[in-house]
Design a protein around this motif. Structure first.
Motif, PDB file in Angstrom:
ATOM      1  N   ALA A 272      50.143  91.910  -0.778  1.00  0.00           N
ATOM      2  CA  ALA A 272      49.685  91.361  -0.426  1.00  0.00           C
ATOM      3  C   ALA A 272      48.755  90.988   1.543  1.00  0.00           C
ATOM      4  CB  ALA A 272      50.373  89.637  -0.509  1.00  0.00           C
ATOM      5  N   VAL A 273      47.234  91.086   1.188  1.00  0.00           N
ATOM      6  CA  VAL A 273      46.483  90.971   2.607  1.00  0.00           C
ATOM      7  C   VAL A 273      47.353  89.917   2.931  1.00  0.00           C
ATOM      8  CG1 VAL A 273      44.358  91.423   3.236  1.00  0.00           C
ATOM      9  CG2 VAL A 273      44.999  92.485   1.027  1.00  0.00           C
ATOM     10  N   THR A 274      47.210  89.776   4.909  1.00  0.00           N
ATOM     11  CA  THR A 274      47.897  88.709   5.444  1.00  0.00           C
ATOM     12  C   THR A 274      47.182  89.225   6.742  1.00  0.00           C
ATOM     13  OG1 THR A 274      49.368  90.516   6.169  1.00  0.00           O
ATOM     14  CG2 THR A 274      50.267  89.529   4.107  1.00  0.00           C
ATOM     15  N   CYS A 275      46.277  89.905   6.588  1.00  0.00           N
ATOM     16  CA  CYS A 275      45.265  90.144   8.385  1.00  0.00           C
ATOM     17  C   CYS A 275      43.962  90.129   8.039  1.00  0.00           C
ATOM     18  CB  CYS A 275      46.020  90.523   9.076  1.00  0.00           C
ATOM     19  SG  CYS A 275      45.401  89.786  10.727  1.00  0.00           S
ATOM     20  N   THR A 276      42.980  89.563   8.090  1.00  0.00           N
ATOM     21  CA  THR A 276      41.499  90.371   8.586  1.00  0.00           C
ATOM     22  C   THR A 276      41.322  90.572  10.052  1.00  0.00           C
ATOM     23  OG1 THR A 276      40.260  89.040   8.629  1.00  0.00           O
ATOM     24  CG2 THR A 276      41.251  89.862   6.474  1.00  0.00           C
ATOM     25  N   ASP A 277      40.179  90.900  10.749  1.00  0.00           N
ATOM     26  CA  ASP A 277      39.710  91.119  11.425  1.00  0.00           C
ATOM     27  C   ASP A 277      39.742  89.229  11.915  1.00  0.00           C
ATOM     28  OD1 ASP A 277      37.634  92.460  10.420  1.00  0.00           O
ATOM     29  OD2 ASP A 277      36.448  92.743  11.568  1.00  0.00           O
ATOM     30  N   GLY A 278      39.515  88.518  11.077  1.00  0.00           N
ATOM     31  CA  GLY A 278      39.069  86.949  11.378  1.00  0.00           C
ATOM     32  C   GLY A 278      40.044  86.645  11.469  1.00  0.00           C
ATOM     33  N   GLY A 279      41.034  86.854  11.361  1.00  0.00           N
ATOM     34  CA  GLY A 279      42.269  85.917  11.407  1.00  0.00           C
ATOM     35  C   GLY A 279      43.265  85.804  10.325  1.00  0.00           C
ATOM     36  N   TRP A 280      44.525  85.477  10.066  1.00  0.00           N
ATOM     37  CA  TRP A 280      45.782  85.649   9.362  1.00  0.00           C
ATOM     38  C   TRP A 280      45.173  85.039   7.598  1.00  0.00           C
ATOM     39  CZ3 TRP A 280      49.697  89.106  10.636  1.00  0.00           C
ATOM     40  CH2 TRP A 280      50.101  89.214  11.849  1.00  0.00           C
ATOM     41  N   VAL A 281      45.660  85.575   6.508  1.00  0.00           N
ATOM     42  CA  VAL A 281      44.806  85.324   4.753  1.00  0.00           C
ATOM     43  C   VAL A 281      46.260  83.700   5.396  1.00  0.00           C
ATOM     44  CG1 VAL A 281      44.805  85.587   2.852  1.00  0.00           C
ATOM     45  CG2 VAL A 281      44.185  86.652   4.792  1.00  0.00           C
ATOM     46  N   PRO A 282      45.829  82.618   4.766  1.00  0.00           N
ATOM     47  CA  PRO A 282      46.774  81.454   4.635  1.00  0.00           C
ATOM     48  C   PRO A 282      47.716  82.498   3.059  1.00  0.00           C
ATOM     49  CG  PRO A 282      45.038  80.719   5.375  1.00  0.00           C
ATOM     50  CD  PRO A 282      44.514  81.819   5.181  1.00  0.00           C
ATOM     51  N   GLU A 283      48.666  81.537   3.311  1.00  0.00           N
ATOM     52  CA  GLU A 283      49.550  82.025   2.230  1.00  0.00           C
ATOM     53  C   GLU A 283      49.081  81.903   1.354  1.00  0.00           C
ATOM     54  OE1 GLU A 283      53.994  81.599   2.848  1.00  0.00           O
ATOM     55  OE2 GLU A 283      54.044  82.212   4.452  1.00  0.00           O
ATOM     56  N   SER A 284      48.600  80.631   0.696  1.00  0.00           N
ATOM     57  CA  SER A 284      48.120  80.468  -0.168  1.00  0.00           C
ATOM     58  C   SER A 284      46.644  80.909  -0.970  1.00  0.00           C
ATOM     59  CB  SER A 284      47.771  78.842  -0.081  1.00  0.00           C
ATOM     60  OG  SER A 284      46.413  78.870   0.771  1.00  0.00           O
ATOM     61  N   ALA A 285      46.473  81.929  -0.182  1.00  0.00           N
ATOM     62  CA  ALA A 285      45.007  82.365  -0.366  1.00  0.00           C
ATOM     63  C   ALA A 285      45.197  83.325  -0.938  1.00  0.00           C
ATOM     64  CB  ALA A 285      44.129  82.667   0.600  1.00  0.00           C
ATOM     65  N   GLN A 286      46.479  84.268  -0.524  1.00  0.00           N
ATOM     66  CA  GLN A 286      47.315  85.688  -0.863  1.00  0.00           C
ATOM     67  C   GLN A 286      47.678  86.338  -2.835  1.00  0.00           C
ATOM     68  OE1 GLN A 286      50.189  86.767   1.848  1.00  0.00           O
ATOM     69  NE2 GLN A 286      49.168  85.890   3.445  1.00  0.00           N
ATOM     70  N   TRP A 287      47.581  86.703  -2.930  1.00  0.00           N
ATOM     71  CA  TRP A 287      47.729  87.157  -4.562  1.00  0.00           C
ATOM     72  C   TRP A 287      47.524  88.934  -4.661  1.00  0.00           C
ATOM     73  CZ3 TRP A 287      42.361  86.224  -2.909  1.00  0.00           C
ATOM     74  CH2 TRP A 287      41.341  87.524  -2.617  1.00  0.00           C
TER      75      TRP A 287
END
Length: 459
Positions: A272-287
């Motif tokens: 799952a993608v968990t982080c970008t250079d814009g911040g952490w990806v919420p767990e509800s938005a991961q796939w």
């Protein structure tokens, strides 16, 4: 090798501008240097909040010193020689002895002071890509600050407001300096050590170069036609493997400062993608994914549970990006008679060898090459040639690795009966429904046998 001398001294507070004068210069921390191209052990914090440090593929993390409440680093922009893989070196520009420069690690909320000394033949700056900093610290030469002239040292001061994964690079003659390798990664760890912890944390940055076979300098004006596709300015088989303990939760952080996107694929697992250079990806938005595209000027980090033991390929899925020193004007000779091809080519180059009529597999081939040039497809595994290059390496998942053991565990020992193997079959083409007439090549290629080879171009 690392030099830590001077990291225990004290420093005077300096302004966020050029550092000049003997008193100020004497209190600038010494700049550690690195002369190795292999992954260095994780740099555990000696003070402050605890965190799980990253390891950089074919790289290292920059040591710092504490000066009161400030964490101080020192980057030196300078010409460097970088080995892409054994047999090829490039003359690049980088930081502290390497291109890309060392990874900078800090903790959310840290106050950092980063000294930048310019030993290049032209001016430069440093931009902190993706980070929220005061405007005068953003590093765009001419807009936010004066350019750092050769021989000058500037200092940047700001607070690490957000945890995550970021990059640094010049915003001064950017086309030349980034094409010469000036870039690096920044990892800011969460102050709360319980926030999304992992057992192993890898980081690297992607860049591309166009270097003619037998030469050492990149073509800095190239926009699209590159022949060296690198992770941390290394290509397979020179890229470090990723040693992982079975069952570990692993994070891989990837920055892209090349001129094209890279779909990065890991075999044998979903992540799952968990982080970008814009911040952490919420767990509800991961796939779940097995491939993630990393756009130009972006960071992607993924988390994966290493629950499938073995040697798993990890690579860019653009096939030309897993090759070295590739020429892009080679004609497709598949189906052309090797005899006719050799005869035609021999008239122009008597010592040349006709290739490509049966494909381009060349893992076991040996042929003369210019100095300082790598084979297009190279590297070997336990079963023969791997026939890859460029952005390719292996995640090696094993039982029993020590916590900070990042050494190559060697080839995977496959349990009996788990390897694809040869079976007995009738000679020639396997039977198909309708039993079509056996043919060595498609009908449309049959007419190529008598063709005039004089018109062939691109050889």
């Amino acid at each position: 090798m690392l030099s830590r001398r001077g990291f225990l001294g004290t420093a005077a507070l300096v302004s966020a501008s050029a550092v000049s004068g003997r008193v100020q210069a004497a209190n600038i921390p010494e700049a550690p240097m690195m002369d190795k191209a292999t992954m260095q052990p994780p740099l555990h914090p000696s003070s402050g909040p605890d965190y799980r440090p990253v390891v950089t593929l074919n790289g290292w993390s920059l040591p710092w010193r504490m000066n009161g409440d400030w964490k101080e680093f020192h980057l030196v922009a300078e010409p460097v020689v970088r080995e892409f893989a054994p047999g090829m070196k490039a003359f690049l520009w980088g930081y502290n002895g390497q291109a890309p420069g060392p990874t900078i690690e800090a903790v959310e909320g840290d106050k950092v002071r980063i000294f930048v000394t310019n030993k290049l033949p032209e001016h430069t700056t440093v931009h902190w890509h993706g980070m929220i900093v005061p405007n005068g610290m953003d590093g765009v030469g001419g807009l936010n600050q004066p350019h750092i002239k050769p021989g000058q040292t500037f200092v940047y001061e700001f607070e690490m407001r957000n945890s995550g994964t970021f990059m640094y690079h010049p915003h001064s003659d950017e086309m030349v300096q980034m094409a010469m390798g000036m870039m690096g990664m920044i990892v800011v760890h969460p102050r709360d050590a319980t926030f999304r912890p992992v057992d192993r944390d890898f980081v690297f940055i992607m860049s591309t170069y166009d270097i003619d076979p037998g030469t050492y300098l990149p073509k800095v004006s190239e926009m699209t036609d590159f022949n060296m596709w690198t992770w941390n300015s290394r290509v397979f088989p020179g890229i470090d493997v990723l040693p992982v303990r079975l069952g570990d939760r692993v994070r891989v952080r990837m920055g892209n400062l090349s001129m094209t996107s890279h779909p990065i694929h890991l075999h044998g697992h979903h992540f799952a993608v968990t982080c970008t250079d814009g911040g952490w990806v919420p767990e509800s938005a991961q796939w779940p994914e097995s491939t993630v595209n990393v756009p130009v000027g972006a960071v992607r980090a993924f988390d994966v549970v290493a629950d499938n033991p073995g040697d798993w390929a990890f690579h860019c899925h653009k096939s030309h990006h897993t090759m070295n020193a590739m020429g892009h004007n080679v004609a497709n000779m598949i189906g052309v008679s090797p005899k006719d091809l050799a005869k035609a080519v021999g008239k122009l180059a008597p010592d040349a060898m006709a290739m490509g009529s049966r494909g381009m597999a060349m893992g076991d081939m040996e042929m003369p090459m210019p100095d300082n040039t790598l084979m297009m497809m190279t590297g070997r595994g336990p079963f023969g040639p791997i026939e890859m290059g460029g952005m390719f390496t292996v995640m090696k998942i094993r039982e029993g690795l020590a916590r900070d053991d990042y050494s190559d565990p060697g080839p995977y020992e496959y349990p009996e009966g788990t390897v694809a193997h040869l079976v007995d079959a009738p000679a020639g083409q396997a039977p198909r429904q309708g039993n079509p007439k056996k043919t060595d090549q498609p009908d449309e290629m049959k007419g190529m046998k008598g063709m005039d080879m004089k018109g062939m171009k691109g050889m």
